[in-house]
Design a protein around this motif. Structure first.
Motif, PDB file in Angstrom:
ATOM      1  N   ARG A   1       0.817  -1.234  -0.006  1.00  0.00           N
ATOM      2  CA  ARG A   1       0.083  -0.076   0.001  1.00  0.00           C
ATOM      3  C   ARG A   1       0.918   1.186  -0.104  1.00  0.00           C
ATOM      4  N   THR A   2       1.890   1.525   0.869  1.00  0.00           N
ATOM      5  CA  THR A   2       2.535   2.622   0.977  1.00  0.00           C
ATOM      6  C   THR A   2       4.079   2.159   0.753  1.00  0.00           C
ATOM      7  N   GLY A   3       4.308   1.055   0.537  1.00  0.00           N
ATOM      8  CA  GLY A   3       5.755   0.441   0.216  1.00  0.00           C
ATOM      9  C   GLY A   3       6.483   0.006   1.693  1.00  0.00           C
ATOM     10  N   GLY A   4       6.011   0.852   2.652  1.00  0.00           N
ATOM     11  CA  GLY A   4       6.743   0.524   4.011  1.00  0.00           C
ATOM     12  C   GLY A   4       8.094   1.379   4.265  1.00  0.00           C
ATOM     13  N   SER A   5       8.997   0.823   4.805  1.00  0.00           N
ATOM     14  CA  SER A   5      10.195   1.428   5.256  1.00  0.00           C
ATOM     15  C   SER A   5      11.398   0.806   4.135  1.00  0.00           C
ATOM     16  N   LEU A   6      12.140   1.632   3.706  1.00  0.00           N
ATOM     17  CA  LEU A   6      12.997   1.355   2.488  1.00  0.00           C
ATOM     18  C   LEU A   6      14.090   0.421   3.392  1.00  0.00           C
ATOM     19  N   LEU A   7      14.509   0.775   4.882  1.00  0.00           N
ATOM     20  CA  LEU A   7      15.141  -0.045   5.503  1.00  0.00           C
ATOM     21  C   LEU A   7      14.933  -1.568   5.392  1.00  0.00           C
ATOM     22  N   LEU A   8      13.616  -2.045   5.261  1.00  0.00           N
ATOM     23  CA  LEU A   8      13.464  -3.204   5.103  1.00  0.00           C
ATOM     24  C   LEU A   8      13.358  -3.795   3.529  1.00  0.00           C
ATOM     25  N   ARG A   9      13.651  -3.187   2.625  1.00  0.00           N
ATOM     26  CA  ARG A   9      13.902  -3.371   1.355  1.00  0.00           C
ATOM     27  C   ARG A   9      15.483  -3.506   0.801  1.00  0.00           C
ATOM     28  N   PRO A  10      15.738  -4.719   0.185  1.00  0.00           N
ATOM     29  CA  PRO A  10      17.090  -4.943  -0.063  1.00  0.00           C
ATOM     30  C   PRO A  10      17.801  -3.714  -0.659  1.00  0.00           C
ATOM     31  N   VAL A  11      16.930  -2.985  -1.657  1.00  0.00           N
ATOM     32  CA  VAL A  11      17.587  -1.958  -2.189  1.00  0.00           C
ATOM     33  C   VAL A  11      18.041  -0.819  -1.257  1.00  0.00           C
ATOM     34  N   GLY A  12      17.298  -0.699  -0.444  1.00  0.00           N
ATOM     35  CA  GLY A  12      17.443   0.316   0.539  1.00  0.00           C
ATOM     36  C   GLY A  12      18.770   0.196   1.574  1.00  0.00           C
ATOM     37  N   GLN A  13      18.929  -1.202   1.873  1.00  0.00           N
ATOM     38  CA  GLN A  13      20.045  -1.705   2.569  1.00  0.00           C
ATOM     39  C   GLN A  13      21.258  -1.556   1.730  1.00  0.00           C
ATOM     40  N   GLU A  14      21.304  -1.828   0.583  1.00  0.00           N
ATOM     41  CA  GLU A  14      22.538  -1.469  -0.302  1.00  0.00           C
ATOM     42  C   GLU A  14      22.815   0.006  -0.427  1.00  0.00           C
ATOM     43  N   LEU A  15      21.726   0.684  -0.496  1.00  0.00           N
ATOM     44  CA  LEU A  15      21.892   2.365  -0.510  1.00  0.00           C
ATOM     45  C   LEU A  15      22.366   2.806   0.804  1.00  0.00           C
ATOM     46  N   VAL A  16      22.368   2.129   1.871  1.00  0.00           N
ATOM     47  CA  VAL A  16      22.749   2.790   3.098  1.00  0.00           C
ATOM     48  C   VAL A  16      24.092   2.249   3.088  1.00  0.00           C
ATOM     49  N   ALA A  17      24.568   0.902   2.506  1.00  0.00           N
ATOM     50  CA  ALA A  17      25.997   0.621   2.592  1.00  0.00           C
ATOM     51  C   ALA A  17      26.829   1.494   1.647  1.00  0.00           C
ATOM     52  N   LYS A  18      26.222   1.788   0.609  1.00  0.00           N
ATOM     53  CA  LYS A  18      27.128   2.905  -0.370  1.00  0.00           C
ATOM     54  C   LYS A  18      27.256   4.033   0.520  1.00  0.00           C
ATOM     55  N   ALA A  19      26.271   4.733   1.191  1.00  0.00           N
ATOM     56  CA  ALA A  19      26.450   5.628   2.002  1.00  0.00           C
ATOM     57  C   ALA A  19      27.509   5.854   3.207  1.00  0.00           C
ATOM     58  N   TYR A  20      27.577   4.420   3.739  1.00  0.00           N
ATOM     59  CA  TYR A  20      28.411   4.074   4.729  1.00  0.00           C
ATOM     60  C   TYR A  20      29.878   4.255   4.365  1.00  0.00           C
ATOM     61  N   MET A  21      30.067   3.993   2.910  1.00  0.00           N
ATOM     62  CA  MET A  21      31.449   3.907   2.492  1.00  0.00           C
ATOM     63  C   MET A  21      31.963   5.313   2.333  1.00  0.00           C
ATOM     64  N   LYS A  22      31.004   6.358   2.253  1.00  0.00           N
ATOM     65  CA  LYS A  22      31.584   7.477   1.983  1.00  0.00           C
ATOM     66  C   LYS A  22      32.111   8.462   3.442  1.00  0.00           C
ATOM     67  N   PHE A  23      31.773   7.498   4.685  1.00  0.00           N
ATOM     68  CA  PHE A  23      32.181   8.036   5.939  1.00  0.00           C
ATOM     69  C   PHE A  23      33.614   7.459   6.300  1.00  0.00           C
ATOM     70  N   ALA A  24      34.395   8.288   6.699  1.00  0.00           N
ATOM     71  CA  ALA A  24      35.641   7.696   7.189  1.00  0.00           C
ATOM     72  C   ALA A  24      35.431   6.941   8.604  1.00  0.00           C
ATOM     73  N   GLN A  25      36.443   6.142   9.068  1.00  0.00           N
ATOM     74  CA  GLN A  25      36.107   5.389  10.519  1.00  0.00           C
ATOM     75  C   GLN A  25      35.945   6.258  11.582  1.00  0.00           C
ATOM     76  N   ASN A  26      36.636   7.664  11.640  1.00  0.00           N
ATOM     77  CA  ASN A  26      36.373   8.486  12.709  1.00  0.00           C
ATOM     78  C   ASN A  26      35.193   9.443  12.607  1.00  0.00           C
ATOM     79  N   GLU A  27      34.514   9.003  11.471  1.00  0.00           N
ATOM     80  CA  GLU A  27      33.074   9.817  11.192  1.00  0.00           C
ATOM     81  C   GLU A  27      31.920   8.814  11.440  1.00  0.00           C
TER      82      GLU A  27
END
Length: 410
Positions: free
Chosen positions: A306-332
């Motif tokens: 109906r609404t799609g729900g949360s992108l966090l529960l979608r595989p494409v959303g989880q991969e999106l988060v991983a790509k963003a994670y890679m742009k942050f250094a360990q001290n960030e």
């Protein structure tokens, strides 16, 4: 002349002979050729098309596998003998055999004896591969680079081709190549022992304290989760894709198994990412444990039609988060966690509607999706690109775009 120890069998219209040959005997003087190198089954025009279907990339991968992998192994080549004078000689079993103290009956010995024999090839036969074109060419290339592999033995299955019944052999060639389904998706990830990402995907699914739980991994063979599956969190294919994002290696890296120590280092990268993810969103762990009433920032998280729900529960959303994670250094990482937690991942929200969701999941706009999350997280400053592309996407859906609604997190 070459003599090959064989087992003889029969299925359908075909009598077949299972044997082994040394690589040097297979490739020397092109004793065995591909279908496209023979004029027996097809015309030259068709053969030219078949030749184009043989991929140099696959040949190189097979050659490298033979030359660099100690644990190398192949399934049998299926080859057809044409012309020449191949000869079968039975081996009689006169010995009184016993198995576990029980003698084999005489009629059984006679039956067994008809299955054992020697296939003799004079060298004037034409032999072409019905199944294993790429393997054959990969073997040739490897032998050309290192003749020392010539004594390695490979398995072959011979069938006898009848020049008067070309159609029957063509049909066998078609069946072997058209209907033989190659492993792919989740199945390939389960089977692959050279791809470090696949190896660690299996390890995550069996060892990680959260990803190894019952509802963590869908039984999907692809990267998508079925609409009827409202409980699973992710898929094997998604874990594998995220591993490759985290490892940031070229595709050629995954064709040869790295040393165990290197695989372990990569695995720790995977564990660190997922530990970070579940620390930011403990609610997702609760969802995996079967709690269907979980909320993030006052909104229930789910995956629905109906609404799609949360992108966090979608595989494409989880991969999106991983790509963003890679742009942050360990001290960030603390900054990453604080910012990510503030992002509205509701698929019907202004951020993602018409990009990820419009009454169904949308697969296009990959670049915009990635850059948009980075823009929201403050890791991309190209507001002109974001607003131009968002205006375009909203316009395609006959909607007005209000750039003020996309809030960057500072």
């Amino acid at each position: 002349m070459i003599h090959l120890a064989c087992l003889r069998g029969n299925i359908g219209f075909w009598t077949y002979y299972s044997t082994i040959m040394k690589i040097k005997d297979v490739v020397s003087d092109n004793r065995i050729i591909t279908v496209s190198e023979s004029n027996e089954l097809y015309t030259q025009n068709i053969n030219r098309i078949l030749q184009r279907e043989i991929s140099p990339i696959r040949i190189n991968k097979i050659s490298n596998y033979i030359l660099t992998t100690e644990e190398r192994f192949f399934s049998s080549l299926v080859v057809a003998i044409h012309q020449g004078t191949p000869k079968w000689t039975d081996i009689d079993l006169y010995e009184q055999f016993e198995i576990e103290g029980n003698a084999i009956a005489e009629d059984e010995l006679i039956s067994l004896g008809s299955k054992y024999g020697i296939l003799s090839l004079s060298g004037n036969e034409q032999i072409f591969a019905l199944d294993g074109q790429h393997r054959l060419k990969g073997i040739r290339k490897a032998y050309g680079q290192n003749p020392e592999i010539g004594d390695l033995e490979i398995s072959l299955t011979f069938v006898i081709h009848n020049h008067e019944n070309v159609e029957r052999t063509r049909r066998l060639f078609t069946v072997l190549n058209k209907y033989a389904e190659k492993p792919r998706g989740a199945e390939l990830i389960i089977l692959d022992e050279d791809d470090a990402a696949a190896i660690n995907t299996r390890r995550l699914a069996t060892e990680h304290p959260i990803l190894s739980r019952q509802n963590a991994i869908s039984n999907s063979k692809t990267g998508a989760i079925s609409n009827s599956d409202v409980q699973s969190f992710t898929t094997l294919v998604t874990l594998n894709s995220i591993n490759k994002v985290l490892y940031n290696k070229p595709s050629s890296y995954y064709t040869q198994r790295p040393p165990a120590e290197e695989i372990n280092i990569l695995y720790q990268k995977s564990v660190t990412f997922w530990n970070t993810f579940f620390e930011i969103y403990p609610e997702v762990t609760s969802f995996i444990d079967g709690n269907n009433e979980v909320e993030i920032s006052g909104e229930r998280i789910s995956r629905n039609d109906r609404t799609g729900g949360s992108l966090l529960l979608r595989p494409v959303g989880q991969e999106l988060v991983a790509k963003a994670y890679m742009k942050f250094a360990q001290n960030e990482m603390d900054d990453f966690a604080n910012r990510l937690r503030q992002v509205n991942f509701n698929l019907s929200s202004f951020n993602w509607k018409y990009i990820f969701w419009n009454e169904k999941m949308l697969g296009k706009e990959q670049k915009l999706k990635t850059i948009l999350l980075l823009f929201i997280l403050g890791k991309n400053n190209d507001s002109n690109y974001i607003h131009r592309e968002m205006r375009r996407v909203y316009g395609l859906n006959n909607q007005a775009y209000n750039e003020d609604l996309i809030q960057r997190i500072n």
